[in-house]
Design an enzyme around this catalytic site. Structure first.
Site, PDB file in Angstrom:
ATOM      1  N   HIS A 160      -2.400  -4.796   1.766  1.00 22.92           N
ATOM      2  CA  HIS A 160      -3.618  -4.211   2.338  1.00 22.92           C
ATOM      3  C   HIS A 160      -3.436  -3.908   3.812  1.00 22.92           C
ATOM      4  CE1 HIS A 160      -4.943  -6.419  -1.238  1.00 22.92           C
ATOM      5  NE2 HIS A 160      -5.723  -5.381  -1.396  1.00 22.92           N
ATOM      6  N   GLY A 199       2.967  -0.537  -9.312  1.00 17.58           N
ATOM      7  CA  GLY A 199       2.763   0.747  -9.982  1.00 17.58           C
ATOM      8  C   GLY A 199       2.717   1.945  -9.071  1.00 17.58           C
ATOM      9  N   GLU A 256      -2.257 -10.947  -6.857  1.00 16.61           N
ATOM     10  CA  GLU A 256      -2.304 -11.104  -5.408  1.00 16.61           C
ATOM     11  C   GLU A 256      -2.160 -12.557  -5.047  1.00 16.61           C
ATOM     12  OE1 GLU A 256      -4.680 -12.210  -1.783  1.00 16.61           O
ATOM     13  OE2 GLU A 256      -4.926 -12.794  -3.875  1.00 16.61           O
ATOM     14  N   CYS A 259      -0.005  -5.818  -4.808  1.00 14.04           N
ATOM     15  CA  CYS A 259      -0.785  -4.802  -5.516  1.00 14.04           C
ATOM     16  C   CYS A 259      -0.063  -3.469  -5.364  1.00 14.04           C
ATOM     17  CB  CYS A 259      -2.195  -4.766  -4.908  1.00 14.04           C
ATOM     18  SG  CYS A 259      -3.383  -3.812  -5.869  1.00 14.04           S
ATOM     19  N   GLU A 269     -17.696  10.022   6.054  1.00 11.59           N
ATOM     20  CA  GLU A 269     -17.401  10.341   7.451  1.00 11.59           C
ATOM     21  C   GLU A 269     -16.874   9.131   8.227  1.00 11.59           C
ATOM     22  OE1 GLU A 269     -20.146  11.078   5.721  1.00 11.59           O
ATOM     23  OE2 GLU A 269     -21.218  12.795   6.556  1.00 11.59           O
ATOM     24  N   GLU A 275     -13.960  -9.797 -11.887  1.00  5.83           N
ATOM     25  CA  GLU A 275     -15.070  -9.268 -11.105  1.00  5.83           C
ATOM     26  C   GLU A 275     -16.451  -9.460 -11.721  1.00  5.83           C
ATOM     27  OE1 GLU A 275     -15.508  -4.813  -9.968  1.00  5.83           O
ATOM     28  OE2 GLU A 275     -13.918  -5.865  -8.909  1.00  5.83           O
ATOM     29  N   ASP A 289      -3.035  -2.877 -16.530  1.00  5.07           N
ATOM     30  CA  ASP A 289      -3.696  -3.496 -15.379  1.00  5.07           C
ATOM     31  C   ASP A 289      -5.089  -3.981 -15.733  1.00  5.07           C
ATOM     32  OD1 ASP A 289      -1.646  -3.041 -13.526  1.00  5.07           O
ATOM     33  OD2 ASP A 289      -2.301  -0.977 -13.204  1.00  5.07           O
TER      34      ASP A 289
HETATM   35  N1  GLN Z   1      -1.046   0.040 -11.084  1.00  6.76           N
HETATM   36  C1  GLN Z   1      -2.031   0.167 -10.075  1.00  6.76           C
HETATM   37  C2  GLN Z   1      -1.403   0.561  -8.751  1.00  6.76           C
HETATM   38  O1  GLN Z   1      -0.348   0.136  -8.467  1.00  6.76           O
HETATM   39  C3  GLN Z   1      -2.790  -1.111  -9.869  1.00  6.76           C
HETATM   40  C4  GLN Z   1      -3.809  -0.975  -8.796  1.00  6.76           C
HETATM   41  C5  GLN Z   1      -4.673  -2.179  -8.638  1.00  6.76           C
HETATM   42  O2  GLN Z   1      -4.369  -3.229  -9.098  1.00  6.76           O
HETATM   43  N2  GLN Z   1      -5.772  -2.035  -7.963  1.00  6.76           N
HETATM   44  O3  GLN Z   1      -1.962   1.272  -7.972  1.00  6.76           O
HETATM   45 ZN    ZN Z   2      -3.991  -4.905  -7.655  1.00 13.48          ZN
END
Ligand code: GLN
Ligand code: ZN
Length: 756
Positions: free
Chosen positions: A696, A433, A667, A728, A16, A606, A600
């Protein structure tokens, strides 16, 4: 014995808050409406915790974006460029979180980084030389009072001063030392104010305490906390750590006048031994993190009861706690009506974890825990066999040999071959992508899922979209195209749904950053590929253009890291199983004429262990081979790309190079170009595409802005190795801004190319 929760998810069981925030940002609802929705959610979340019998409930765990950003705003750590916009508080907050482009100015968002070893992102606070730190906001106090108004005494939670300072970026000449006094004053002020409000407890979150700490860090911790805690008054202070153990500062923090210390017994491998060998002070309460805040499996009560019983020998006062904030798990299994009970009975999301805490409390309060009903039920569940094992997969994994992980010929040879065969221009332009997931794209998928359209209708729509997308990219003049990923909800869920061994959920959303949530699949059993997953669309897209279209896959480590993993086999085995499945797909794409394949690994960094000593032994030693396994047997001329979100891989550059991809995009626009220096210094061989603009945010980068970035990159990177691309995927962006941005990107690349 009491129970406690470090923090509760805030986006809402049905996301929400995400929708309300987006409506507000699109001017469809008012600020007042957004705030009242936020209030409703806070109230709901407090109430559910109360109803489930939790004793220590947090407040100020709510956020419109991120708690570290909230803390920065509370401390007046707002860079001048945002203040200069002269927006009201909430809009200024959103400007920092998302960037602002409008009549009052044009400012990018703050940088964003991954929160320790999770897929949650925080906004990096920037401390400028002019910044004055003091309590400039009222959020934690307001929310405490608000909860009180609903009859709930909460423990307000605030990110602690040490973690705050360690994660903040100092943009000028000043350093931590210039701010410690101000920080001490500000946090003392927080304590004073909660004292005045009559708060019983306050929780300072210090996840940074579980990192490798040096002597200076320890000195800083001492300096900060002895002074801050002298302002404690009647409010008790809980020092909350999570994501690991506190081996580097345990003896210090247990000496300090905290009233409670929160330790993680799930990821904190050394927590128990620290207590055992160094003891735990009698005057403090141990908040024992025993309910996993990151995974979704039911708690094994026999293990937990055993642990708490053992702990009881060393600690008099124990509160049962989550291991970290429940922010990292979905809301409730109750909304998963597509999964049968056979599966759901093994799952515990946030709400079920509250029930577990309560049941454990009941069990541990009884004279004979093992005969408590709740305990016996739980053991019945754990004694059942549940995993659908596939013997042949285990056999293939154990038969893997060294050769399966090595691609021939070596990189330098391949680079030559590929330059000759592919014949791309200098500074080739490409995207990562995905293209915008417009309403019609999402509706098409949703309609198909609901059975409202046929498979044929569904795929025909996607093919139309692909054709438009290819035509658009041709028109824009990109060099290496993509099909656009219109069939994909999410880069991991898509594969999870196609591979055998995964479970997927309906409503199990987890916040990733801002209003963005992800729905991680659950790895239930052994993983294998049943049939080709991406070949049809890739081949179709390639048939529409003379340019190369990249095949687009998600790598094994990312699939694993963005899923809820099994706990009954090793992560390594699981990664190799997934790698073998993706490898089948790579080979099928290649056999069907796809010359460039991107795999990817957005999430490879992470799960890098927080402590350096664990990096290789616990992670990289299988994660990098898992990637190599995927592409080790393609032809020399097939170009393998990989992509990573976030460029923070300075300290594992060698390992990233060892993935042995031909090209890596990552990035770079939001962080500075520091990584590029590091790459070159390390003699990085893989060709690179550091993102030239931030995807972003809806902001459109100008041609000259991109040219500047490229020129800067070219000072460091040989022109033969540089690719030009956004940071990205573009799926979260609008169509119009995407086209404009990419037009500017190709124009900038053309201009620079001419000058070379
Ligand atoms: N190939 C994916 C896209 O372009 C990669 C996304 C990502 O790196 N989070 O959405
Ligand atoms: Zn990415």
């Amino acid at each position: 014995m009491k129970t406690s929760v470090i923090g509760y998810p805030r986006v809402g069981a049905f996301r929400e808050l995400k929708f309300a925030t987006e409506e507000y940002l699109n001017n469809n609802i008012t600020k007042k409406e957004l705030k009242s929705e936020a209030l409703r959610l806070r109230r709901t979340h407090w109430n559910v915790q109360k109803e489930k019998g939790i004793d220590f409930i947090s407040s100020n765990d709510f956020s419109f974006c991120d708690n570290l950003l909230d803390t920065a705003v509370l401390l007046n750590v707002v860079p001048n460029r945002y203040k200069a916009l002269k927006l009201d508080a909430l809009d200024e907050y959103f400007a920092m979180a998302r960037g602002y482009q409008g009549e009052k100015g044009d400012v990018k968002a703050l940088a964003m980084k991954k929160w320790f070893n999770t897929n949650y992102h925080y906004m990096v606070p920037e401390i400028e030389d002019e910044t004055r730190i003091f309590i400039a906001g009222t959020k934690p106090f307001d929310e405490y009072v608000e909860a009180n108004g609903f009859g709930i005494e909460t423990k307000p939670v605030i990110i602690g001063p040490f973690t705050f300072l360690k994660l903040a970026r100092f943009t000028g000449r000043k350093t931590v030392n210039d701010y410690t006094d101000d920080i001490v004053r500000a946090y003392s002020d927080i304590l004073n104010r909660f004292n005045a409000l009559g708060a019983e407890w306050i929780q300072f979150d210090e996840p940074y305490f579980v990192m490798d700490l040096c002597e200076e860090d320890i000195m800083l911790i001492n300096k900060l906390y002895y002074q801050i805690l002298s302002a404690k008054g009647n409010t008790k202070v809980l020092l909350q750590t999570y994501f690991g153990d506190t081996r580097d500062c345990y003896s210090e923090i247990t000496k300090m006048p905290f009233d409670g210390v929160g330790l993680d017994f799930i990821e904190g491998k050394g927590s128990f031994d620290l207590i055992k060998s160094l003891s735990f002070p009698e005057d403090k309460i141990l908040f024992a993190g025993i309910v996993n805040g990151k995974n979704i499996w039911r708690n094994n009560y026999s293990y937990t009861v055993g642990l708490i019983t053992k702990l009881g020998k060393y600690c008099k006062n124990i509160v049962l706690n989550t291991s970290c904030s429940l922010l990292h798990v979905p809301y409730t299994v109750k909304n998963e009506n597509a999964l049968s009970y056979e599966y759901t009975k093994h799952l515990a999301f946030a709400e079920e974890k509250l029930e577990e805490l309560f049941e454990l409390k009941t069990i541990l309060s009884s004279n004979e825990p093992a005969s408590a009903l709740e305990y016996r039920e739980n053991q019945k569940l754990f004694n059942e066999s549940r995993i659908n094992e596939k013997k042949n997969i285990h056999a293939t994994v154990s038969a893997l040999s060294k050769d399966d992980f090595i691609r021939h010929p070596n990189f330098e040879e391949r680079e030559k071959i590929q330059k000759a065969v592919l014949d791309l221009p200098l500074l080739p332009t490409t995207t990562i992508g995905s293209f915008p997931q417009t309403k019609d794209v999402k509706e098409n998928r949703a309609d198909y899922k609901r059975g409202e359209i046929t498979f044929k209708e569904y795929t025909e729509f996607n093919r139309r979209k692909i054709a438009e997308c290819i035509a658009m990219q041709d028109r824009i003049g990109l060099d290496v195209l993509v099909h656009g990923e219109f069939e994909r909800n999410d880069m991991v869920e898509y594969f999870g749904e196609k591979l055998d061994g995964f479970l997927f959920t309906q409503k199990a959303w987890v916040q990733s950053y801002g209003t963005r949530c992800v729905k991680p699949p659950i790895i239930w059993g052994d993983v294998c590929r049943v049939k080709p997953m991406t070949v049809d669309y890739a081949v179709y897209a390639q048939s529409l253009t003379k340019k190369y279209v990249k095949g687009m896959l998600t790598g094994p480590v990312t699939i694993l890291n963005w899923s809820f993993p099994r706990e009954d086999i090793s992560l390594k085995d699981c990664a190799f199983q997934i790698a073998l499945a993706i490898r089948d797909e790579v080979l099928d794409l290649e056999a069907n004429g796809i010359k460039i394949i991107q795999i990817d690994e957005a999430a490879i960094r992470e799960k890098l262990p927080l402590r350096r000593s664990d990096w290789h032994s616990e992670y990289l030693d299988w994660a990098i081979p898992a990637f190599r396994l995927v592409h080790s047997s393609v032809k020399p001329e097939t170009q393998i790309h990989t992509h990573m979100c976030y460029s923070e891989f300075e300290d594992i550059i060698k390992d990233i190079d060892d993935m042995d991809a031909d090209v890596i995009t990552f990035e770079a626009a939001r962080s500075d170009l520091g990584i590029v220096d590091a790459l070159m210094e390390a003699g990085f061989k893989t060709e690179v595409g550091p993102g030239v603009y931030d995807i972003h945010s809806p902001r459109i980068p100008s041609v000259s802005e991109i040219e500047d970035v490229l020129l800067k990159m070219l000072e460091k990177i040989p022109k033969e190795k540089l690719w030009v691309n956004p940071d990205c995927g573009l799926k979260t962006r609008g169509e119009e801004e995407t086209v404009c941005s990419l037009e500017n990107l190709t124009a900038a690349a053309r201009n620079i190319r001419r000058s070379l």
